[in-house]
Scaffold this active site. Structure first.
Site, PDB file in Angstrom:
ATOM      1  N   CYS A 276       0.805  -1.218   0.000  1.00  0.00           N
ATOM      2  CA  CYS A 276       0.000   0.000   0.000  1.00  0.00           C
ATOM      3  C   CYS A 276       0.842   1.274   0.000  1.00  0.00           C
ATOM      4  O   CYS A 276       0.543   2.192  -0.775  1.00  0.00           O
ATOM      5  CB  CYS A 276      -1.025  -0.016   1.128  1.00  0.00           C
ATOM      6  SG  CYS A 276      -0.542  -0.914   2.606  1.00  0.00           S
ATOM      7  N   ARG A 305       8.008 -10.973   5.123  1.00  0.00           N
ATOM      8  CA  ARG A 305       7.774 -10.729   6.542  1.00  0.00           C
ATOM      9  C   ARG A 305       8.643 -11.678   7.354  1.00  0.00           C
ATOM     10  O   ARG A 305       8.732 -12.870   7.054  1.00  0.00           O
ATOM     11  CB  ARG A 305       6.291 -10.901   6.869  1.00  0.00           C
ATOM     12  CG  ARG A 305       5.460  -9.849   6.143  1.00  0.00           C
ATOM     13  CD  ARG A 305       3.999  -9.897   6.470  1.00  0.00           C
ATOM     14  NE  ARG A 305       3.293  -8.959   5.588  1.00  0.00           N
ATOM     15  CZ  ARG A 305       1.973  -8.903   5.446  1.00  0.00           C
ATOM     16  NH1 ARG A 305       1.202  -9.719   6.141  1.00  0.00           N
ATOM     17  NH2 ARG A 305       1.430  -8.028   4.621  1.00  0.00           N
ATOM     18  N   GLN A 323       0.852 -11.522  -2.800  1.00  0.00           N
ATOM     19  CA  GLN A 323      -0.556 -11.158  -2.713  1.00  0.00           C
ATOM     20  C   GLN A 323      -1.072 -10.729  -4.070  1.00  0.00           C
ATOM     21  O   GLN A 323      -0.377 -10.009  -4.783  1.00  0.00           O
ATOM     22  CB  GLN A 323      -0.737 -10.003  -1.728  1.00  0.00           C
ATOM     23  CG  GLN A 323      -0.364 -10.369  -0.306  1.00  0.00           C
ATOM     24  CD  GLN A 323      -0.275  -9.144   0.574  1.00  0.00           C
ATOM     25  OE1 GLN A 323       0.332  -8.158   0.194  1.00  0.00           O
ATOM     26  NE2 GLN A 323      -0.872  -9.211   1.739  1.00  0.00           N
ATOM     27  N   ASP A 325      -2.772  -8.339  -4.902  1.00  0.00           N
ATOM     28  CA  ASP A 325      -3.132  -7.147  -4.157  1.00  0.00           C
ATOM     29  C   ASP A 325      -3.654  -6.057  -5.082  1.00  0.00           C
ATOM     30  O   ASP A 325      -3.325  -6.024  -6.261  1.00  0.00           O
ATOM     31  CB  ASP A 325      -1.847  -6.646  -3.478  1.00  0.00           C
ATOM     32  CG  ASP A 325      -2.150  -5.849  -2.232  1.00  0.00           C
ATOM     33  OD1 ASP A 325      -3.318  -5.784  -1.823  1.00  0.00           O
ATOM     34  OD2 ASP A 325      -1.199  -5.284  -1.673  1.00  0.00           O
ATOM     35  N   HIS A 327      -5.111  -1.658  -4.749  1.00  0.00           N
ATOM     36  CA  HIS A 327      -5.538  -0.523  -3.940  1.00  0.00           C
ATOM     37  C   HIS A 327      -6.392   0.397  -4.781  1.00  0.00           C
ATOM     38  O   HIS A 327      -5.980   0.822  -5.856  1.00  0.00           O
ATOM     39  CB  HIS A 327      -4.320   0.202  -3.366  1.00  0.00           C
ATOM     40  CG  HIS A 327      -3.573  -0.667  -2.420  1.00  0.00           C
ATOM     41  ND1 HIS A 327      -2.485  -1.416  -2.804  1.00  0.00           N
ATOM     42  CD2 HIS A 327      -3.824  -0.980  -1.116  1.00  0.00           C
ATOM     43  CE1 HIS A 327      -2.075  -2.144  -1.775  1.00  0.00           C
ATOM     44  NE2 HIS A 327      -2.861  -1.908  -0.741  1.00  0.00           N
ATOM     45  N   LYS A 410     -12.984  -4.698   8.190  1.00  0.00           N
ATOM     46  CA  LYS A 410     -12.668  -5.478   6.994  1.00  0.00           C
ATOM     47  C   LYS A 410     -13.837  -6.369   6.612  1.00  0.00           C
ATOM     48  O   LYS A 410     -14.641  -6.760   7.460  1.00  0.00           O
ATOM     49  CB  LYS A 410     -11.486  -6.426   7.277  1.00  0.00           C
ATOM     50  CG  LYS A 410     -10.212  -5.760   7.712  1.00  0.00           C
ATOM     51  CD  LYS A 410      -9.052  -6.775   7.777  1.00  0.00           C
ATOM     52  CE  LYS A 410      -9.223  -7.759   8.927  1.00  0.00           C
ATOM     53  NZ  LYS A 410      -8.230  -8.850   8.884  1.00  0.00           N
ATOM     54  N   HIS A 456      -8.103  -1.426   0.432  1.00  0.00           N
ATOM     55  CA  HIS A 456      -7.145  -2.500   0.182  1.00  0.00           C
ATOM     56  C   HIS A 456      -7.942  -3.743  -0.178  1.00  0.00           C
ATOM     57  O   HIS A 456      -8.929  -4.040   0.494  1.00  0.00           O
ATOM     58  CB  HIS A 456      -6.331  -2.828   1.436  1.00  0.00           C
ATOM     59  CG  HIS A 456      -5.702  -1.643   2.113  1.00  0.00           C
ATOM     60  ND1 HIS A 456      -4.344  -1.483   2.199  1.00  0.00           N
ATOM     61  CD2 HIS A 456      -6.237  -0.578   2.754  1.00  0.00           C
ATOM     62  CE1 HIS A 456      -4.076  -0.371   2.872  1.00  0.00           C
ATOM     63  NE2 HIS A 456      -5.202   0.196   3.228  1.00  0.00           N
TER      64      HIS A 456
END
Lengths: 582, 582
Positions: A276, A305, A323, A325, A327, A410, A456
């Site tokens: 992000c 991570r 991910q 992912d 945004h 979420k 997200h």
């Protein structure tokens, strides 16, 4: 787990009954703790002589004897100082230690028959409420007292328990099946991924077969997103620590960041743990007008991570997570429509993958508002928005208080696998906080600069984790569109039919249907067995008849024989399967 | 640069003439060094008062005067001690310092007319050999004496020089054109990529347009490779340092590695600077037979190298470089065929991109064999192999001694851009060394384990660097297949034709041809100007006539008008262009 549920009380009571049985069968046992866990309970002990799993059936028998005595569970109160003294006297130093730490003058005990245990309850009123055929002791493991490696090592006995024998049997069946489907085992057997000691734990390397599944899943997710107006961007895996200090992630997550040292400059870097803040920088690289919004940046990229080595597990828990992912940067009045649009993508994706799901609305814990950013009103408003979106999208849902991110609620998508287990995969989060930290705005129709809202979203979530779920869901019997090799051609005779086998494989390859001929020096039966182990969807047997007819005999992975088919017929069938993702 | 070449001598002599002119026009100037560089020369000075670039034309005039005096360059010899003393006496402390460091009892000077300089030559015999119209002073920059920031700051005057005025003019034209095409400027103007202070220097972020070019280039490269039997794999961006210690990269490159610290374990990590050791681990994850080879792993993935901040430059020199990398694992007898196969891919790729190239055979320096691993015989054999491969592939080539990797020779592909500049892009390297370090073998037909050979290859090389070359090559006029937006629809009147413009854009989008309508509140002329700045290939003008005919008036980026076309005609034309990559 709600302590007032009957199943909670049964499991808690069974922990006592286990300790009671242990005391019947062994002398001088020191007791640790005995809590309820998911599906059951455990109890920690120090035996004079360590026991092994062969002891479990005898303990179960003894537990059944105790249960059928129909003991009441009776609560008694003692002054703390007396309790501590008594527990030391009966040689239960760990219990004494626990009693001593209770922040009260009085402590409670529960007694059933000849067993009394320091406990705050609750329990069933009588052991007759426990079905003696609906529990099972499953395993023994070592566990340090209070998880502290400097304290004594104890033996932890695990049990599972349900209200009915049927539930227990179903649970055990699923466990047994899950063991067979373990994605780590199948990953090795099917050659999907590998680990290397030189590369390090939690860092999988994907072979061509595993890469194909990854690529296809990601491509499908991206295709759905691109059709819906998401645009691909591309960011580096590295950033200065400053980026995460501004975004606010630094304070919360710095323990789980990989910190990077440069020899060539004084900058502090970290490997990107999420995308992000980078995407926010692309948004910030130009002036944006209300007419430009929503802007939707999509990228399937790997984040890193720093997880504890002991917590790493196959593809389920990795240090490198990819991910799918995206945004969304939008105006406040666009948030709900965007949420509903993304829920539509979720539905398309999981329908195609043949998996059911429901939404979990992860709201903040209303009892600890101090843990979250923003006012009560703001939370109420956003949570209502999420609920409306899920309802308008027509999804089954439930609310889970306390599961929100610190910056917003979420919508988590809980996906059910073939064994009935639920996994959190897709997620959507509404974020008013990060745009504020980065000063992300747009020029509204009135000429004023206004803060943009960030959503997200991920459809598969972590691709590695989803693969672990999906491998177990399918038991490695992937649908054709995810199979790197679609077919193996097996000659009946190595002398007579190998050439034709190669010709068929080549024909299919030229049609974009990756196939190979097994021309090894083995019997046909052996080749079929080998092919079954690799779970290849199509086995094409070729002998005289097939060769004479420019055809193949088709045998499916599930054992079904489709008989003689021409190459074109077969290709047509395969193409349909791939197009329909079945 | 060969010192005996006439152009070298001219440039070297011009450096002297520059210092001579400086001494004519300024007093008390201290001289530094004045070497030959690519295309010219420079000289470092300390002036009493710093000068600026306005002084350069006057210096050029003075230089021309000196040249036309037809001075001889005459060599003289002096005892070192005398020379040092003399240079201090005439207040040239930097020259004195240089003279003092010469490892000889005698030092040489060159004199032309009234100027004498410490120098080992060579020079032209007479200034008449210098064409007074074939040189130019180009710029002034600051430079520390001997590059040491603790020593005095000098002013460095740069000049370019050729044998003929035509060569100079051509060089200056290319420079001028290159400045206009500077990929950093175009990258900004066309919104292809951006940098963020929070992310850090050398770490580009690609916007949707830049990402599209990246993706298309990579997809094309991968498609060519997959058709040739390469298989995609996927590896993490992180590895334990151990991996590079075993591979042998650690000792050579540890200064350019990003070192990673984990809070959760004692492992030392680095961010992956190249992919070969990871791919070697996938190879090592299974037993390989001679029948399995060649195995070809392909992956376009980003590597990270810790470059000096001062050396970073747009996309040409980055810290995050994405290689369209692959590693072939093969038997020794397969090496040549593999090299030729890859050269075929190189040819297909650059032909499609419209760029000429030739091969550079990067061999070891035969005078310093100690810098390379392996025997003379091994090098001779591999170098011959590379030469054979390039000849059989029918490529133009030249040999560059001293350009090999320490572990083996390379075929580097030198790509020529529209300005005639050459860039090293694709590369192939034969490596017997790394497989040995990792113990990578295969079982040969005789049942014995034999070492496998690794070939490293990239077609585009670093995708970022290639993009910087390609942006300048095309001046941002990308072929249609690389353009994110294929067309803009421009209404003649904002009142009457905007709706139709949107309809046309939607039709094209539905056909997979990304387009948009410019519905802004501006004049048509302004919209055309804006579109030209973004270098969008197709401008589709729509007014009454177009609307009435369900058509568009097509205007190309280069100004050519194609007149009225139906949407289907247009789409057909665009699809052909995309398919043929023109």
């Amino acid at each position: 787990m709600n302590e007032q549920n009957q199943i909670y009380k049964i499991r808690h009571s069974l922990a006592h009954v286990l300790a009671q049985a242990v005391q019947h069968l062994y002398s001088n046992v020191k007791l640790g703790i005995g809590p309820v866990i998911e599906n059951g309970f455990y109890y920690d002990f120090i035996f004079e002589e360590p026991i092994n799993e062969e002891a479990l059936p005898k303990l179960e028998d003894e537990m059944r004897k105790i249960i059928t005595k129909n003991y009441n569970f009776e609560k008694s109160i003692m002054k703390k100082s007396e309790a501590v003294e008594m527990l030391y006297r009966v040689n239960q130093p760990f219990k004494a230690e626990l009693a001593n730490e209770i922040q009260d003058d009085e402590v409670s005990f529960y007694t059933d028959g000849d067993f009394m245990d320091l406990c705050k309850g609750p329990h069933v009123s009588n052991t007759s409420e426990i079905n003696p055929d609906a529990f099972k002791l499953t395993s023994i493991a070592g566990a340090y007292w209070r998880g502290d490696e400097k304290r004594p090592m104890m033996q932890r006995i695990y049990g599972v328990a349900f209200e009915t024998k049927e539930e227990l049997d179903e649970y055990l069946r699923v466990q047994e099946e899950a063991k067979k489907r373990d994605h780590r085992k199948l990953g090795k057997q099917l050659e999907l991924f590998t680990f290397s000691d030189l590369v390090g734990p939690g860092l999988p390397l994907f072979t061509p077969r595993g890469t194909y599944i990854r690529d296809q899943l990601i491509a499908f997710s991206e295709q759905l997103q691109q059709e819906a107006g998401f645009e691909r961007v591309c960011i580096p895996h590295l950033a200065k620590s400053d980026l995460y200090k501004v975004s606010g992630h630094w304070d919360k997550y710095k323990e789980n960041l990989f910190h990077v040292h440069s020899n060539q400059s004084d900058d502090e870097f970290v490997i990107r743990p999420m995308n992000c803040p980078h995407h926010a920088q692309i948004y910030a690289s130009a002036k944006r007008s209300y007419r430009d919004l929503p802007i939707r940046y999509l990228e399937s990229t790997t984040c890193y991570r720093d997880e504890k080595t002991g917590e790493l597990l196959g593809l389920s828990r990795v240090r490198s997570l990819t991910q799918d992912d995206a945004h969304i940067f939008c105006r406040d009045d666009q948030v709900k429509d965007e949420l509903i649009m993304v829920l539509g993508l979720v539905r398309k994706l999981y329908q195609a993958l043949g998996m059911n799901f429901r939404a979990r609305l992860s709201f903040r814990d209303p009892n600890t508002p101090e843990k979250y950013l923003g006012t009560d009103e703001e939370w109420q408003r956003t949570q209502d928005l999420l609920k409306d979106a899920v309802e308008e999208a027509g999804l089954e849902y439930y609310i889970a208080e306390g599961e929100a991110a610190f910056y917003g609620p979420k919508i988590d998508i809980m996906v059910k696998d073939a064994l009935g287990r639920e996994w959190q995969c897709a997620t959507q989060q509404v974020d008013y906080f990060q745009p504020q930290r980065f000063g992300l705005t747009y020029t509204d129709s009135d000429g004023k600069e206004k803060p943009v809202v960030m959503i997200h979203k991920a459809l598969l979530g972590s691709v590695e984790r989803f693969m672990s779920v999906y491998i177990e869901h399918t038991a490695g019997n992937f649908p054709l569109w995810l199979c790197y090799e679609k077919a193996v051609v097996i000659p009946v005779s190595n002398e007579k039919h190998v050439e034709y086998a190669h010709k068929v494989a080549k024909q299919l390859n030229n049609m974009g249907l990756r196939s190979y001929a097994d021309d090894g020096n083995e019997t046909m039966a052996n080749k079929i067995r080998k092919a079954q182990l690799t779970k290849i969807p199509y086995m094409l047997i070729v002998g005289d008849k097939e060769q004479d007819n420019d055809a193949v005999s088709v045998r499916l992975r599930n054992g079904i024989n489709l008989g003689l088919m021409s190459i074109d017929e077969l290709a047509e069938r395969m193409r349909n399967e791939i197009a329909n993702k079945v």
